[in-house]
Enzyme design. Structure first.
Site, PDB file in Angstrom:
ATOM      1  N   CYS A 153     -34.827 -14.355  27.539  1.00 48.75           N
ATOM      2  CA  CYS A 153     -36.080 -13.860  28.098  1.00 48.75           C
ATOM      3  C   CYS A 153     -37.024 -14.977  28.527  1.00 48.75           C
ATOM      4  CB  CYS A 153     -36.773 -12.997  27.052  1.00 48.75           C
ATOM      5  SG  CYS A 153     -36.968 -13.883  25.489  1.00 48.75           S
TER       6      CYS A 153
ATOM      7  N   HIS B  98     -39.250 -16.518  26.488  1.00 55.13           N
ATOM      8  CA  HIS B  98     -40.450 -16.681  25.642  1.00 55.13           C
ATOM      9  C   HIS B  98     -40.314 -17.954  24.811  1.00 55.13           C
ATOM     10  CE1 HIS B  98     -40.729 -12.161  26.243  1.00 55.13           C
ATOM     11  NE2 HIS B  98     -41.884 -12.624  26.709  1.00 55.13           N
TER      12      HIS B  98
ATOM     13  N   CYS C  72      -7.282   4.977  -2.020  1.00 56.94           N
ATOM     14  CA  CYS C  72      -7.335   6.032  -1.016  1.00 56.94           C
ATOM     15  C   CYS C  72      -8.324   5.605   0.053  1.00 56.94           C
ATOM     16  CB  CYS C  72      -7.786   7.342  -1.659  1.00 56.94           C
ATOM     17  SG  CYS C  72      -8.193   8.600  -0.452  1.00 56.94           S
TER      18      CYS C  72
ATOM     19  N   CYS D 261       5.869   2.342 -22.701  1.00 62.22           N
ATOM     20  CA  CYS D 261       6.603   3.605 -22.680  1.00 62.22           C
ATOM     21  C   CYS D 261       6.245   4.450 -23.888  1.00 62.22           C
ATOM     22  CB  CYS D 261       8.104   3.377 -22.524  1.00 62.22           C
ATOM     23  SG  CYS D 261       9.006   3.159 -24.047  1.00 62.22           S
TER      24      CYS D 261
ATOM     25  N   CYS E 243       9.736   2.206 -42.362  1.00 63.03           N
ATOM     26  CA  CYS E 243       9.786   3.593 -41.871  1.00 63.03           C
ATOM     27  C   CYS E 243      10.745   3.723 -40.682  1.00 63.03           C
ATOM     28  CB  CYS E 243       8.376   4.049 -41.493  1.00 63.03           C
ATOM     29  SG  CYS E 243       8.322   5.652 -40.708  1.00 63.03           S
TER      30      CYS E 243
END
Lengths: 593, 158
Positions: A158, A160, A259, A312, A321
């Site tokens: 411009c 200016h 997504c 898993c 045990c």
């Protein structure tokens, strides 16, 4: 897993026979590749190198591209070049124009050729200065009102005049204010001339130049309809999506799957709305869940608390045990899988309730409200698969960074020959994700649609059982080849077994996802004869193209048994071997035999 | 935030304000009178309603406070209560005018602000407070500056 001895060569799909999913239950998974049944939806074969394979080609048809920073830059440059060439304007002007129109080349073309003057005015691209000082030796800066020689004055298109110092302050204030600096205009209030990167680079500090360039790059992703940043924390890649594609799941280069539509983590086969509902539900219920889902459970036999530290569901209590049980239902592991002729059923809410499993512990008795109990059932399984997936990711990392090298050393195999282990882990990670979301799917599956629910639970149960086999093989069997003791079987047997399980599981899950995304439409479409349709779906789901599937369909909708050694339970649609007089699942006597 | 807590004006801001003051004395905007003080950082300006408008014959006072980095940052401009009755002027003196906030440009001056405010006053067809005046003023109770408000410039007619 008893069937590993049957395995021959994982590279030969024909040999990948039976047993992975069904054990000695009725549905067999043969590898027949004869293409008789073109029933479509659930069809697949396990030979993933076959380029005609529906699932393979779908896998390869990517509707998105993951972009690294260099790619983003390249795309942006290319589009600027296109616009600059076609419109015969400078690159800086082209960049301003593109940013204004959200980096859409077609949009820019359209508006520019419709009304160039209007566009120039709106965007601030002036063709000639609005003020001129042809003979001036000095000019007054419009901001500080001091006079300067021309070499210390700058102007946009411009004309200016402002002094370089004021420009610099003006620009740096704007850059500090954020990405709005990309829309910077001439400071003159009556003027809308755009300020481009060329002028910025002439006048500001190095630091501000970099900031501006970063904003410009970010703008290409953030203001663009077809691109988004990967939402994974710390990830700097972006994903460009082919707008209009049906499948929203995308996978970033950082391996995070999300997504594209809702930017939550990838959630096929569940839709975005359900995911949002489920996440809301979880945050609302989380207070209740916290006390229910403590991180440990007591061993069902010796009652010592056990923390689940592996992926898993097959738990083994510490010696003496050594009780083996299922983390989900706390039942003996021997009741799970093919060994006992049993069936993996701890995904079923109804089954657990009927057998009174929920009355067994004090804690569950306190949960009087059925709705909470139902939700708990699904949430617990959702969350367990989630943490199982996290563990699998960590294991994958451990495998890639430490164990592969160790294994390569111990088994005298080049690491390139151990890719099947990485692939197995990647598959486990993906399957845990899918399985997790099937629990949200199950939670929102409409109650009245019993046939659908039963079919769904059957598919989910098979998926879960199959994945357990794969996960166990990848997690536990591999240890034998890492230890000091001589392994029980040849390493090649392990390779064959793991690669085989990976392939079968991949195919099964791909079909599962498609089936659920279709809303289990096979159950729908057959209307009144849905049970037979379900049976057919199961057959198709299993291996699809075998002669069995064909005759099952040819058998007509009213038949619930056929001449291939199977009959379908009227009650639960389970696919039973012919020799059984009652349904293996629900003990309903066989009819129409 | 009162002007006493404000950071002192930068050298650039001082120079620029001195130039503005000189220009004002040579060429004051019509309808405005600068009340001379020795405080360069706060200007008090008398506004006279323009003849032939709803505010003809009325006199108000504008208070203009300059930030450290004026003119890169906008000054804070308010009416000293009692503020004129106007749809964009709140009873606490805050003014809803875009150039005072988002649309500020360093090429604007106190003089150009004054002209804009007078134009805003003159174009008003009705003397009334903004619809949300009471709520807004209540929210500003703890001396909140209008520059902390997120203004919504929805009406460009007045």
């Amino acid at each position: 897993m008893d069937s590993e001895d049957d395995m021959h060569d994982a590279n030969d799909a024909e040999s990948m026979d039976d047993d992975y999913y069904s054990g000695d239950t009725a549905v067999e998974y043969s590898e027949d590749d004869d293409d008789g049944d073109d029933d479509g939806d659930y069809e697949f074969d396990n030979d993933s190198v076959d380029s005609d394979d529906v699932s393979t080609s779908r896998r390869q048809q990517k509707n998105y591209i993951a972009l690294k920073e260099a790619d983003i830059r390249q795309h942006q440059e290319n589009e600027i070049t296109t616009i600059s060439t076609v419109l015969s304007i400078s690159r800086v002007d082209a960049s301003i124009l593109l940013r204004h129109y959200h980096w859409s080349v077609s949009n820019v073309h359209e508006v520019w050729f419709a009304d160039e003057d209007r566009v120039r005015k709106a965007v601030g691209l002036l063709e000639r200065p609005v003020v001129r000082f042809p003979n001036a030796k000095e000019l007054t800066c419009g901001i500080c009102f001091e006079s300067f020689p021309l070499d210390r004055i700058s102007s946009a298109a411009c004309g200016h005049p402002f002094c370089n110092l004021c420009w610099r302050a003006y620009m740096s204030t704007s850059i500090d204010g954020g990405p709005g600096c990309l829309m910077l205009r001439c400071p003159d209030p009556s003027c809308g001339a755009a300020i481009g990167q060329d002028m910025i680079n002439l006048l500001v500090s190095e630091e501000d130049k970099e900031k501006y360039a970063r904003y410009l790059l970010r703008s290409y992703i953030e203001d663009n309809r077809k691109t988004k940043w990967c939402p994974a924390p710390g990830c700097e890649y972006a994903v460009e999506f082919v707008v209009g594609s049906e499948n929203y799941d995308v996978s970033c280069l950082c391996s995070y799957g999300f997504c594209w539509n809702c930017t939550e983590e990838a959630h096929r086969p569940v839709d975005c709305g359900t995911v949002a509902k489920w996440i809301m539900k979880n945050s609302a219920e989380s207070e209740n869940m916290n006390w229910i889902l403590a991180n440990s459970k007591p061993c069902p036999k010796c009652k010592r608390p056990i923390e689940k530290n592996q992926g898993c569901m097959h738990m083994t209590c510490t010696p003496p045990c050594k009780f083996e049980f299922c983390w989900l239902c706390l039942g003996a592991w021997s009741d799970h899988g093919e060994r006992t002729g049993g069936f993996y059923a701890c995904n079923r809410y109804e089954a657990a309730k009927q057998e009174g499993a929920y009355d067994e512990t004090e804690r569950r008795r306190e949960m009087a409200k059925n709705s909470l109990e139902r939700y708990t059932h699904y949430y617990e399984r959702w969350a367990t698969n989630q943490s199982s997936r996290q563990k699998a990711l960590a294991d994958l990392h451990q495998m890639q960074t430490v164990n592969l090298e160790k294994l390569s050393d111990k088994q005298s195999q080049p690491e390139s020959q151990l890719k099947f282990i990485t692939e197995a882990w990647l598959q486990i990670v993906e399957c845990r994700r899918v399985l997790k979301w099937t629990y949200a799917y199950g939670y929102y599956l409409p109650e009245p649609e019993q046939a659908k629910r039963q079919f769904f639970e059957y598919l989910q149960g098979e998926a879960e059982a199959g994945l357990e086999r794969l996960h166990q093989c990848a997690e536990k069997d591999v240890q034998a080849y890492l230890g000091a003791e001589p392994p029980p079987t040849d390493f090649n047997d392990f390779r064959t077994k793991l690669a085989g399980l990976t392939s079968v599981t991949r195919n099964y899950f791909e079909n599962l996802v498609r089936a659920l995304e279709n809303g289990l439409s096979d159950v729908d479409s057959q209307g009144a004869s849905s049970k037979t349709a379900t049976a057919k779906s199961v057959a198709a789901f299993g291996k699809g193209k075998s002669g069995r599937g064909k005759s099952s369909r040819a058998g007509g909708p009213s038949k619930n048994s056929d001449d291939h050694g199977f009959w379908t339970c009227d009650q639960c649609t389970y696919f039973n071997t012919r020799s059984l007089p009652t349904c293996e699942m629900c003990h309903q006597p066989r009819r129409n035999a | 935030m009162g002007p006493t807590q404000r950071d002192a004006l930068s050298k650039i801001a001082c120079n620029r304000l001195q130039k503005e003051l000189v220009e004002w004395q040579v060429n004051p905007p019509s309808g405005f009178k600068h009340k001379v003080t020795d405080n360069l950082q706060r200007w008090v300006i008398e506004v006279n309603g323009a003849p032939g408008t709803l505010y003809a014959g009325e006199t108000y006072q504008l208070q203009v406070d300059f930030p450290e980095h004026y003119p890169m940052e906008a000054p804070q401009v308010i009416f000293v209560p009692p503020a004129p009755l106007h749809p964009h002027i709140y009873s606490n003196g805050h003014i809803c005018l875009d150039i005072l906030y988002d649309s500020w440009s360093p090429a604007m001056t106190v003089s150009s602000i004054c002209i804009s405010i007078l134009s805003m006053l003159s174009s008003s067809p009705v003397k009334q407070r903004p619809a949300d005046n009471d709520r807004y003023v209540k929210n500003c109770k703890n001396g909140r500056s209008p520059k902390e408000t997120r203004w919504w410039f929805h009406d460009d007619k007045v």
